[in-house]
Design a protein around this motif. Sequence first.
Motif, PDB file in Angstrom:
ATOM      1  N   VAL A  96       0.842  -1.200   0.000  1.00 13.91           N
ATOM      2  CA  VAL A  96       0.000   0.000   0.000  1.00 13.91           C
ATOM      3  C   VAL A  96       0.875   1.247   0.000  1.00 13.91           C
ATOM      4  N   ILE A  97       0.582   2.135  -0.946  1.00 15.21           N
ATOM      5  CA  ILE A  97       1.240   3.440  -0.993  1.00 15.21           C
ATOM      6  C   ILE A  97       0.228   4.486  -0.550  1.00 15.21           C
ATOM      7  N   LEU A  98       0.485   5.122   0.589  1.00 16.51           N
ATOM      8  CA  LEU A  98      -0.441   6.123   1.114  1.00 16.51           C
ATOM      9  C   LEU A  98      -0.023   7.525   0.689  1.00 16.51           C
ATOM     10  N   PRO A  99      -0.981   8.436   0.555  1.00 18.41           N
ATOM     11  CA  PRO A  99      -0.648   9.832   0.265  1.00 18.41           C
ATOM     12  C   PRO A  99      -0.054  10.495   1.503  1.00 18.41           C
ATOM     13  N   THR A 100       0.645  11.588   1.296  1.00 13.53           N
ATOM     14  CA  THR A 100       1.274  12.284   2.424  1.00 13.53           C
ATOM     15  C   THR A 100       0.345  13.312   3.065  1.00 13.53           C
ATOM     16  N   LEU A 162       1.228  -3.553  -8.102  1.00 18.36           N
ATOM     17  CA  LEU A 162       1.094  -2.093  -8.047  1.00 18.36           C
ATOM     18  C   LEU A 162       1.191  -1.498  -9.447  1.00 18.36           C
ATOM     19  N   GLU A 163       0.380  -0.501  -9.714  1.00 20.05           N
ATOM     20  CA  GLU A 163       0.479   0.213 -10.986  1.00 20.05           C
ATOM     21  C   GLU A 163       1.505   1.334 -10.911  1.00 20.05           C
ATOM     22  N   THR A 164       1.792   1.769  -9.690  1.00 17.17           N
ATOM     23  CA  THR A 164       2.773   2.826  -9.443  1.00 17.17           C
ATOM     24  C   THR A 164       4.052   2.200  -8.910  1.00 17.17           C
ATOM     25  N   ASN A 165       5.196   2.597  -9.447  1.00 13.20           N
ATOM     26  CA  ASN A 165       6.456   2.036  -8.985  1.00 13.20           C
ATOM     27  C   ASN A 165       6.894   2.719  -7.688  1.00 13.20           C
ATOM     28  N   PRO A 166       6.954   1.988  -6.578  1.00 13.25           N
ATOM     29  CA  PRO A 166       7.399   2.602  -5.323  1.00 13.25           C
ATOM     30  C   PRO A 166       8.899   2.881  -5.366  1.00 13.25           C
ATOM     31  N   ASP A 167       9.332   3.880  -4.620  1.00 19.13           N
ATOM     32  CA  ASP A 167      10.772   4.142  -4.554  1.00 19.13           C
ATOM     33  C   ASP A 167      11.378   3.710  -3.218  1.00 19.13           C
ATOM     34  N   TYR A 168      10.519   3.171  -2.318  1.00 13.66           N
ATOM     35  CA  TYR A 168      11.023   2.613  -1.064  1.00 13.66           C
ATOM     36  C   TYR A 168       9.981   1.639  -0.514  1.00 13.66           C
ATOM     37  N   LEU A 169      10.478   0.576   0.158  1.00 17.74           N
ATOM     38  CA  LEU A 169       9.593  -0.426   0.747  1.00 17.74           C
ATOM     39  C   LEU A 169       9.797  -0.490   2.253  1.00 17.74           C
ATOM     40  N   LEU A 170       8.702  -0.444   2.979  1.00 17.59           N
ATOM     41  CA  LEU A 170       8.721  -0.715   4.419  1.00 17.59           C
ATOM     42  C   LEU A 170       7.985  -2.036   4.617  1.00 17.59           C
ATOM     43  N   ILE A 171       8.684  -3.034   5.165  1.00 21.52           N
ATOM     44  CA  ILE A 171       8.138  -4.391   5.214  1.00 21.52           C
ATOM     45  C   ILE A 171       8.058  -4.867   6.658  1.00 21.52           C
ATOM     46  N   ASP A 172       6.950  -5.496   6.973  1.00 21.17           N
ATOM     47  CA  ASP A 172       6.792  -6.016   8.325  1.00 21.17           C
ATOM     48  C   ASP A 172       7.732  -7.194   8.563  1.00 21.17           C
ATOM     49  N   ALA A 173       8.760  -6.970   9.362  1.00 19.06           N
ATOM     50  CA  ALA A 173       9.656  -8.023   9.894  1.00 19.06           C
ATOM     51  C   ALA A 173      10.517  -8.732   8.848  1.00 19.06           C
ATOM     52  N   GLU A 174      10.440  -8.352   7.590  1.00 17.08           N
ATOM     53  CA  GLU A 174      11.155  -9.085   6.548  1.00 17.08           C
ATOM     54  C   GLU A 174      11.929  -8.142   5.635  1.00 17.08           C
ATOM     55  N   GLU A 175      12.898  -8.723   4.894  1.00 11.67           N
ATOM     56  CA  GLU A 175      13.526  -8.044   3.771  1.00 11.67           C
ATOM     57  C   GLU A 175      13.497  -9.002   2.596  1.00 11.67           C
TER      58      GLU A 175
END
Length: 258
Positions: A96-100, A162-175
């Motif tokens: 999920v990418i949320l707006p700021t 995702l249709e939008t390419n994220p520039d950073y990932l925050l992942i729960d407990a994993e990489e």
Amino acid sequence: MKVSKLTIKELKEKIEKKDQVSEELIVKLEADSRTGVHKIAQKLRRKEERKKEAKQKFKEMSQYEKKLHQQNYRLIAGIDEAGRGPLAGPVVAAAVILPTDKFILGLDDSKKLNEKKREELFDIIYNQAIDIGVGVVDNQRIDEINILNATYEAMKKAIKDLETNPDYLLIDAEELSDVNIPQQGITRGDSKSISIAAASIIAKVTRDRKLVEYDKEYPHYNFASNKGYGTAEHITALREQGPSPIHRHSFKVVKKST
């Protein structure tokens, strides 16, 4: 609003129509001599306090995103999964990418929320998110590659969805390996990051809805209630009926008693 001129019923009706209640109105209600009006004021006061607490929690859970924004990352995808532990059904991941510029009050680890609140937030997130991706890995694939690798696969599918390419990932407990996007794994991230919390809600509700549908096909196991988890009732059904086509055979408890 002239509080003293209105009946308690009229006050309730007028207040219910308001999106926001001012501090001035609450003070007026508190100053009224009627017990019923005092009760309305107390209820409104508690509601405003809960809203204030929710805003503070949202602010605290935005710290990871805020730091990344300061580093010029703009499209931050939170990633989480649902369904590692159940005996049946898929593992589902969401990105999920949320707006700021939006507040989504009440965001939290999906496990801390009741079903009604999760469903409510699910709709809000879908309406306000910049983008949402979902990845599903079924029980047969889980049996082939094990639940941990299936979780990674579901997360990668969610990113690709995702249709939008994220520039950073925050992942729960994993990489995630083999993903060429800067990332950070956060232990208990679903209670520390708004993006991961949103993903946890999307993943959980999406998976729960799938299990409700499976319940219609395989009613013996009560999937609509247990969502595939190993409740006493579910294990009893397994021993009596044997596994259904959506059970995970690699989970050793999934077998019929002889």
